[in-house]
Write a protein that holds these residues in place. Structure first.
Motif, PDB file in Angstrom:
ATOM      1  N   TYR A  95      36.359 -51.648  24.144  1.00  0.00           N
ATOM      2  CA  TYR A  95      35.363 -51.716  25.622  1.00  0.00           C
ATOM      3  C   TYR A  95      34.844 -51.554  23.834  1.00  0.00           C
ATOM      4  O   TYR A  95      33.633 -51.975  24.253  1.00  0.00           O
ATOM      5  N   LEU A  96      34.902 -50.813  23.242  1.00  0.00           N
ATOM      6  CA  LEU A  96      34.287 -50.266  21.944  1.00  0.00           C
ATOM      7  C   LEU A  96      33.545 -51.588  21.117  1.00  0.00           C
ATOM      8  O   LEU A  96      32.425 -51.939  21.227  1.00  0.00           O
ATOM      9  N   HIS A  97      34.454 -52.245  21.098  1.00  0.00           N
ATOM     10  CA  HIS A  97      34.279 -53.223  19.933  1.00  0.00           C
ATOM     11  C   HIS A  97      33.889 -54.085  20.464  1.00  0.00           C
ATOM     12  O   HIS A  97      32.675 -54.870  20.043  1.00  0.00           O
ATOM     13  N   ARG A  98      34.089 -54.564  22.261  1.00  0.00           N
ATOM     14  CA  ARG A  98      33.140 -55.799  22.823  1.00  0.00           C
ATOM     15  C   ARG A  98      31.513 -55.765  22.806  1.00  0.00           C
ATOM     16  O   ARG A  98      31.007 -55.765  22.690  1.00  0.00           O
ATOM     17  N   ASN A  99      31.323 -54.109  23.223  1.00  0.00           N
ATOM     18  CA  ASN A  99      30.320 -53.556  22.887  1.00  0.00           C
ATOM     19  C   ASN A  99      29.773 -53.331  21.669  1.00  0.00           C
ATOM     20  O   ASN A  99      27.985 -54.063  21.629  1.00  0.00           O
ATOM     21  N   LEU A 100      30.114 -53.175  20.691  1.00  0.00           N
ATOM     22  CA  LEU A 100      29.760 -53.304  19.371  1.00  0.00           C
ATOM     23  C   LEU A 100      29.259 -54.586  19.289  1.00  0.00           C
ATOM     24  O   LEU A 100      28.156 -55.195  18.062  1.00  0.00           O
ATOM     25  N   GLU A 101      30.014 -55.308  19.039  1.00  0.00           N
ATOM     26  CA  GLU A 101      30.423 -57.189  18.736  1.00  0.00           C
ATOM     27  C   GLU A 101      29.048 -57.532  19.778  1.00  0.00           C
ATOM     28  O   GLU A 101      28.355 -58.909  19.409  1.00  0.00           O
ATOM     29  N   HIS A 102      28.911 -57.813  20.789  1.00  0.00           N
ATOM     30  CA  HIS A 102      28.488 -58.713  21.732  1.00  0.00           C
ATOM     31  C   HIS A 102      26.955 -57.600  22.418  1.00  0.00           C
ATOM     32  O   HIS A 102      26.661 -58.179  23.238  1.00  0.00           O
ATOM     33  N   VAL A 162      28.439 -41.562  25.624  1.00  0.00           N
ATOM     34  CA  VAL A 162      29.220 -43.189  25.166  1.00  0.00           C
ATOM     35  C   VAL A 162      28.449 -44.264  24.731  1.00  0.00           C
ATOM     36  O   VAL A 162      28.396 -44.434  24.039  1.00  0.00           O
ATOM     37  N   HIS A 163      27.293 -45.014  26.169  1.00  0.00           N
ATOM     38  CA  HIS A 163      26.553 -45.935  25.861  1.00  0.00           C
ATOM     39  C   HIS A 163      25.450 -45.623  24.791  1.00  0.00           C
ATOM     40  O   HIS A 163      24.635 -46.448  24.249  1.00  0.00           O
ATOM     41  N   VAL A 164      25.030 -44.063  24.850  1.00  0.00           N
ATOM     42  CA  VAL A 164      24.014 -43.453  23.974  1.00  0.00           C
ATOM     43  C   VAL A 164      24.628 -43.699  22.101  1.00  0.00           C
ATOM     44  O   VAL A 164      23.842 -44.523  21.184  1.00  0.00           O
ATOM     45  N   CYS A 165      25.973 -43.584  21.617  1.00  0.00           N
ATOM     46  CA  CYS A 165      27.036 -43.915  20.691  1.00  0.00           C
ATOM     47  C   CYS A 165      26.801 -45.500  20.043  1.00  0.00           C
ATOM     48  O   CYS A 165      26.806 -45.546  19.956  1.00  0.00           O
ATOM     49  N   LEU A 166      26.704 -46.239  21.557  1.00  0.00           N
ATOM     50  CA  LEU A 166      26.443 -47.855  20.998  1.00  0.00           C
ATOM     51  C   LEU A 166      24.987 -48.314  21.191  1.00  0.00           C
ATOM     52  O   LEU A 166      25.256 -49.058  20.329  1.00  0.00           O
ATOM     53  N   ALA A 167      24.209 -47.409  21.177  1.00  0.00           N
ATOM     54  CA  ALA A 167      23.446 -48.281  21.332  1.00  0.00           C
ATOM     55  C   ALA A 167      21.833 -47.975  19.207  1.00  0.00           C
ATOM     56  O   ALA A 167      21.801 -48.730  18.948  1.00  0.00           O
ATOM     57  N   PRO A 168      22.662 -47.261  18.516  1.00  0.00           N
ATOM     58  CA  PRO A 168      21.898 -47.170  16.795  1.00  0.00           C
ATOM     59  C   PRO A 168      22.838 -49.236  16.599  1.00  0.00           C
ATOM     60  O   PRO A 168      24.566 -48.666  15.945  1.00  0.00           O
ATOM     61  N   ARG A 169      22.444 -50.000  16.718  1.00  0.00           N
ATOM     62  CA  ARG A 169      22.865 -50.424  15.364  1.00  0.00           C
ATOM     63  C   ARG A 169      22.679 -51.277  14.300  1.00  0.00           C
ATOM     64  O   ARG A 169      23.523 -51.438  13.537  1.00  0.00           O
ATOM     65  N   HIS A 170      22.268 -49.757  13.563  1.00  0.00           N
ATOM     66  CA  HIS A 170      21.998 -50.246  12.076  1.00  0.00           C
ATOM     67  C   HIS A 170      23.496 -49.281  11.677  1.00  0.00           C
ATOM     68  O   HIS A 170      23.464 -48.728  10.099  1.00  0.00           O
ATOM     69  N   LEU A 171      24.392 -48.537  12.183  1.00  0.00           N
ATOM     70  CA  LEU A 171      25.742 -47.608  12.077  1.00  0.00           C
ATOM     71  C   LEU A 171      26.826 -48.863  12.145  1.00  0.00           C
ATOM     72  O   LEU A 171      26.105 -49.754  12.361  1.00  0.00           O
ATOM     73  N   PRO A 173      30.072 -50.072  13.166  1.00  0.00           N
ATOM     74  CA  PRO A 173      30.452 -49.820  14.156  1.00  0.00           C
ATOM     75  C   PRO A 173      32.043 -48.713  13.815  1.00  0.00           C
ATOM     76  O   PRO A 173      32.174 -48.176  14.626  1.00  0.00           O
ATOM     77  N   ALA A 174      32.669 -49.316  12.723  1.00  0.00           N
ATOM     78  CA  ALA A 174      34.331 -48.493  12.271  1.00  0.00           C
ATOM     79  C   ALA A 174      33.170 -47.130  12.827  1.00  0.00           C
ATOM     80  O   ALA A 174      33.877 -45.934  13.512  1.00  0.00           O
ATOM     81  N   ALA A 175      32.265 -45.930  11.953  1.00  0.00           N
ATOM     82  CA  ALA A 175      31.984 -44.816  12.150  1.00  0.00           C
ATOM     83  C   ALA A 175      32.144 -44.846  13.763  1.00  0.00           C
ATOM     84  O   ALA A 175      31.658 -43.564  14.493  1.00  0.00           O
ATOM     85  N   ILE A 176      30.809 -45.802  14.553  1.00  0.00           N
ATOM     86  CA  ILE A 176      30.563 -44.941  16.111  1.00  0.00           C
ATOM     87  C   ILE A 176      32.243 -44.897  16.653  1.00  0.00           C
ATOM     88  O   ILE A 176      32.214 -44.020  17.565  1.00  0.00           O
ATOM     89  N   GLU A 177      32.992 -45.831  16.366  1.00  0.00           N
ATOM     90  CA  GLU A 177      34.045 -46.064  17.408  1.00  0.00           C
ATOM     91  C   GLU A 177      35.122 -44.809  16.997  1.00  0.00           C
ATOM     92  O   GLU A 177      35.226 -44.350  17.773  1.00  0.00           O
ATOM     93  N   ALA A 178      34.924 -44.588  15.717  1.00  0.00           N
ATOM     94  CA  ALA A 178      36.404 -43.378  14.937  1.00  0.00           C
ATOM     95  C   ALA A 178      35.414 -41.684  15.710  1.00  0.00           C
ATOM     96  O   ALA A 178      36.104 -40.875  16.259  1.00  0.00           O
ATOM     97  N   PHE A 179      33.655 -41.802  15.904  1.00  0.00           N
ATOM     98  CA  PHE A 179      32.875 -40.613  16.466  1.00  0.00           C
ATOM     99  C   PHE A 179      33.724 -40.811  17.926  1.00  0.00           C
ATOM    100  O   PHE A 179      34.265 -40.018  18.640  1.00  0.00           O
TER     101      PHE A 179
END
Length: 187
Positions: A95-102, A162-171, A173-179
């Motif tokens: 879910y996280l990967h898909r949201n971060l990628e797409h 979780v959705h707020v964590c997915l918003a910052p596109r400048h971070l 993806p691995a750091a967001i996922e780990a968090f």
């Protein structure tokens, strides 16, 4: 009488809607939503100026239909990606990967600046699309709690966070996922 460009009328309408949505997306990349007219959308979609009104009454109706279409495709792709997962942790990572990628594609410019220009009814209709995506996450988290894989004290707050964590596109993806994984006890 207008000619249809497909084997059937429903197929023709589907093709025309797709052209209208492509035109809207292209125009939104160039202009603010409030500057887009039905005439511009029709021209970009290769339709007669009045023909577009057989499909939509105004740009707001186009954007709501566009959001509906995009959400359905996004959720279907998300569910297909989740289908092969065997654990809640794996489903959450997917879910996280898909949201971060797409996620950028899915949220194509439909941020606060567009929402502020829409009627209350249109904002609610688009909000329902966000809820459809949230329901997928809600299911993953609920299943993970039930299986003991995840720790979630407040499901509503966790979905939002979780959705707020997915918003910052400048971070990264691995750091967001780990968090996020650490936050729900799966990291």
């Amino acid at each position: 009488m207008p000619r249809i460009s497909a084997e059937s009328l429903p197929e023709h309408r589907s093709q025309v809607r797709a052209r209208i949505f492509e035109a809207l997306a292209a125009l939104m990349a160039e202009h603010s939503f409030d500057a887009i007219t039905m005439a511009q959308i029709a021209e970009r979609a290769g339709l007669g100026r009045t023909a577009i009104y057989h499909h939509f009454r105004d740009p707001e109706a186009v954007i709501v239909a566009f959001a509906t279409d995009e959400t359905a495709a996004y959720v279907q792709g998300l569910e297909e990606a989740l289908a092969g997962c065997t654990s809640a942790r794996e489903r959450l990572r997917t879910y996280l990967h898909r949201n971060l990628e797409h996620g950028e594609e899915f949220h194509m410019g439909l941020g606060p600046s567009v929402y502020g220009l829409l009627s209350a009814g249109s904002r609610q209709a688009i909000r329902e699309h966000v809820v459809a995506v949230e329901q997928v996450l809600r299911g993953i988290l609920s299943d993970g709690v039930a299986s003991g894989e995840l720790v979630v004290e407040d499901l509503d707050a966790t979905v939002s966070l979780v959705h707020v964590c997915l918003a910052p596109r400048h971070l990264p993806p691995a750091a967001i996922e780990a968090f996020v994984l650490r936050a729900v006890g799966a990291g």
